[in-house]
Design a protein around this motif. Structure first.
Motif, PDB file in Angstrom:
ATOM      1  N   VAL A   1      24.648  56.367 100.045  1.00 27.87           N
ATOM      2  CA  VAL A   1      24.253  56.301  98.686  1.00 27.87           C
ATOM      3  C   VAL A   1      22.956  56.088  98.330  1.00 27.87           C
ATOM      4  O   VAL A   1      22.267  55.395  99.252  1.00 27.87           O
ATOM      5  CB  VAL A   1      25.179  54.883  98.062  1.00 27.87           C
ATOM      6  CG1 VAL A   1      24.740  54.737  96.672  1.00 27.87           C
ATOM      7  CG2 VAL A   1      26.703  55.077  98.287  1.00 27.87           C
TER       8      VAL A   1
ATOM      9  N   ILE B   1      30.694  50.263  95.355  1.00 30.26           N
ATOM     10  CA  ILE B   1      29.830  51.584  95.049  1.00 30.26           C
ATOM     11  C   ILE B   1      30.317  52.535  96.161  1.00 30.26           C
ATOM     12  O   ILE B   1      30.508  53.789  96.147  1.00 30.26           O
ATOM     13  CB  ILE B   1      28.361  51.606  94.850  1.00 30.26           C
ATOM     14  CG1 ILE B   1      27.928  50.630  93.715  1.00 30.26           C
ATOM     15  CG2 ILE B   1      27.890  52.693  94.724  1.00 30.26           C
ATOM     16  CD1 ILE B   1      28.430  51.095  92.355  1.00 30.26           C
ATOM     17  N   THR B   2      30.228  52.158  97.460  1.00 27.76           N
ATOM     18  CA  THR B   2      30.971  52.754  98.438  1.00 27.76           C
ATOM     19  C   THR B   2      32.115  53.241  98.545  1.00 27.76           C
ATOM     20  O   THR B   2      32.554  54.384  98.983  1.00 27.76           O
ATOM     21  CB  THR B   2      30.344  52.302  99.859  1.00 27.76           C
ATOM     22  OG1 THR B   2      31.021  50.939  99.881  1.00 27.76           O
ATOM     23  CG2 THR B   2      28.857  52.376  99.985  1.00 27.76           C
TER      24      THR B   2
ATOM     25  N   TYR C   1      23.723  54.559  90.632  1.00 23.93           N
ATOM     26  CA  TYR C   1      23.793  55.076  92.146  1.00 23.93           C
ATOM     27  C   TYR C   1      24.331  56.703  91.982  1.00 23.93           C
ATOM     28  O   TYR C   1      25.186  56.970  91.212  1.00 23.93           O
ATOM     29  CB  TYR C   1      24.828  54.466  92.680  1.00 23.93           C
ATOM     30  CG  TYR C   1      24.135  52.848  92.515  1.00 23.93           C
ATOM     31  CD1 TYR C   1      23.448  52.260  94.099  1.00 23.93           C
ATOM     32  CD2 TYR C   1      24.697  51.838  91.850  1.00 23.93           C
ATOM     33  CE1 TYR C   1      22.919  51.166  93.996  1.00 23.93           C
ATOM     34  CE2 TYR C   1      24.516  50.378  92.116  1.00 23.93           C
ATOM     35  CZ  TYR C   1      23.471  50.219  93.188  1.00 23.93           C
ATOM     36  OH  TYR C   1      23.062  48.902  93.233  1.00 23.93           O
TER      37      TYR C   1
ATOM     38  N   ILE D   1      31.745  48.969  86.249  1.00 24.61           N
ATOM     39  CA  ILE D   1      31.099  50.308  86.584  1.00 24.61           C
ATOM     40  C   ILE D   1      31.810  51.438  85.779  1.00 24.61           C
ATOM     41  O   ILE D   1      32.985  51.349  85.517  1.00 24.61           O
ATOM     42  CB  ILE D   1      31.517  50.816  88.104  1.00 24.61           C
ATOM     43  CG1 ILE D   1      32.817  50.704  88.375  1.00 24.61           C
ATOM     44  CG2 ILE D   1      30.578  49.574  88.858  1.00 24.61           C
ATOM     45  CD1 ILE D   1      32.885  51.364  89.840  1.00 24.61           C
TER      46      ILE D   1
ATOM     47  N   VAL E   1      26.282  50.944  86.790  1.00 24.90           N
ATOM     48  CA  VAL E   1      26.656  49.521  86.852  1.00 24.90           C
ATOM     49  C   VAL E   1      26.118  48.635  85.746  1.00 24.90           C
ATOM     50  O   VAL E   1      24.733  48.776  85.426  1.00 24.90           O
ATOM     51  CB  VAL E   1      26.239  49.087  88.205  1.00 24.90           C
ATOM     52  CG1 VAL E   1      26.306  47.452  88.032  1.00 24.90           C
ATOM     53  CG2 VAL E   1      26.902  49.502  89.389  1.00 24.90           C
TER      54      VAL E   1
ATOM     55  N   VAL F   1      27.141  57.052  89.148  1.00 21.99           N
ATOM     56  CA  VAL F   1      27.898  55.646  88.807  1.00 21.99           C
ATOM     57  C   VAL F   1      26.730  54.618  88.158  1.00 21.99           C
ATOM     58  O   VAL F   1      25.938  54.335  88.993  1.00 21.99           O
ATOM     59  CB  VAL F   1      28.649  55.174  90.200  1.00 21.99           C
ATOM     60  CG1 VAL F   1      29.061  53.743  89.440  1.00 21.99           C
ATOM     61  CG2 VAL F   1      29.527  55.840  90.611  1.00 21.99           C
TER      62      VAL F   1
ATOM     63  N   TYR G   1      38.863  54.084  88.800  1.00 21.53           N
ATOM     64  CA  TYR G   1      37.554  54.785  88.505  1.00 21.53           C
ATOM     65  C   TYR G   1      37.885  56.236  88.434  1.00 21.53           C
ATOM     66  O   TYR G   1      37.245  56.822  87.258  1.00 21.53           O
ATOM     67  CB  TYR G   1      36.499  54.414  89.517  1.00 21.53           C
ATOM     68  CG  TYR G   1      35.308  55.323  89.303  1.00 21.53           C
ATOM     69  CD1 TYR G   1      34.143  54.718  88.713  1.00 21.53           C
ATOM     70  CD2 TYR G   1      34.625  56.572  89.916  1.00 21.53           C
ATOM     71  CE1 TYR G   1      33.120  55.107  88.423  1.00 21.53           C
ATOM     72  CE2 TYR G   1      33.785  57.133  89.381  1.00 21.53           C
ATOM     73  CZ  TYR G   1      32.699  56.355  88.870  1.00 21.53           C
ATOM     74  OH  TYR G   1      31.336  56.994  88.506  1.00 21.53           O
TER      75      TYR G   1
END
Length: 273
Positions: free
Chosen positions: A83, A75-76, A234, A209, A143, A141, A12
């Motif tokens: 978040v 995501i975390t 997010y 993502i 998704v 971010v 990422y």
């Protein structure tokens, strides 16, 4: 179904996106598809193509998707433990035989002439999500959680790897009709390194993502297959809204989905109950 958190974070940060992440079990996928079919029957496909915005506040099955443990694990890994869900929207590109219906949606499609409209198919122009969000203090971010297979022929996501490192690029009004972006903007063609573009095909139940500064878009659906996905944004709880006179934004549907929000930057954005 598995993924490596460290690898996700590395990819990422270096390429600006990660794709083909397995999320939904076959049973969960079928439940989501069945529930979406009910919404198509209730509202019609003109509406469900783009207007199911922030319905995680209305339907528990949608809230279950935004809080899905496997989604939040990814995501975390990128944003850290605290978040906030910023925004969500279903986006469907319907098969070619149904495009004439989709073009009737006044929120999505802009027509430059009646002659052109016969051949227009919805597409998403090259853009960066951060142009639209009016945020600072942390990354966004985005998704794409696929309810249908997302392939080249039905308009899969395309990305320019590494373009998130170039900062926010200028955007202008799109020159071609059919752009699904609600404000009809695009990055000028000369600023998009199309030779570097890669497709991000997904199987139904997988997600991709991407960073809010990544340059991305998608071509029209020229197939006979629907391409439906759930877009979720997010941010870390440290992020905060900023004033953008070009595009005033209000965030009425934010939800803490992981950890704690010690900042409450978005609390004033919510209407009083």
């Amino acid at each position: 179904m598995g993924f490596d958190r460290a690898e996700v974070k590395f990819l990422y940060e270096n390429q600006g996106y990660v794709t083909s992440i397995p999320i939904l079990s076959p049973e969960q996928l079928q439940q989501a598809r069945d529930a979406f079919t009910e919404l198509e029957g209730k509202f019609g496909e003109d509406y469900t193509s783009y207007s199911l915005h922030n319905v995680h506040m209305t339907y528990s099955w949608v809230m279950d998707l935004v809080k899905h443990p496997r989604v939040l694990e990814v995501i975390t890994a990128v944003l850290g433990p605290d978040v906030l869900l910023l925004d969500s929207r279903f986006i469907c590109k319907y098969p070619v035989s149904k495009q004439s219906k989709t073009q009737g949606s006044n929120e999505i499609i802009s027509h430059s002439s009646e002659q052109e409209s016969e051949s227009i198919l919805p597409y998403v122009a090259w853009h960066q999500d951060m142009k639209y969000w009016g945020l600072d203090g942390g990354p966004v971010v985005s998704v794409w959680l696929a309810l249908d297979d997302s392939q080249v022929e039905n308009g899969a996501l395309q990305v320019i790897p590494g373009s998130h490192c170039s900062g926010l690029l200028p955007h202008r009004q799109a020159k071609l009709s059919g752009n699904m972006l609600s404000v009809n903007q695009e990055i000028p063609e000369e600023l998009v390194e199309k030779k570097k573009a890669l497709f991000c095909p997904l199987l139904a139940g997988q997600m991709s993502i991407h960073d809010g500064l990544l340059v991305h878009g998608s071509d029209p659906n020229t197939s006979g297959k629907r391409r439906c996905g759930f877009v979720i944004r997010y941010v870390p709880t440290a992020a905060y809204p900023v004033q953008d006179p070009e595009r005033p934004r209000h965030f009425h549907a934010t939800v803490v989905v992981s950890g704690h929000d010690k900042y409450n930057h978005f609390s004033s954005q919510k209407p009083e109950l």
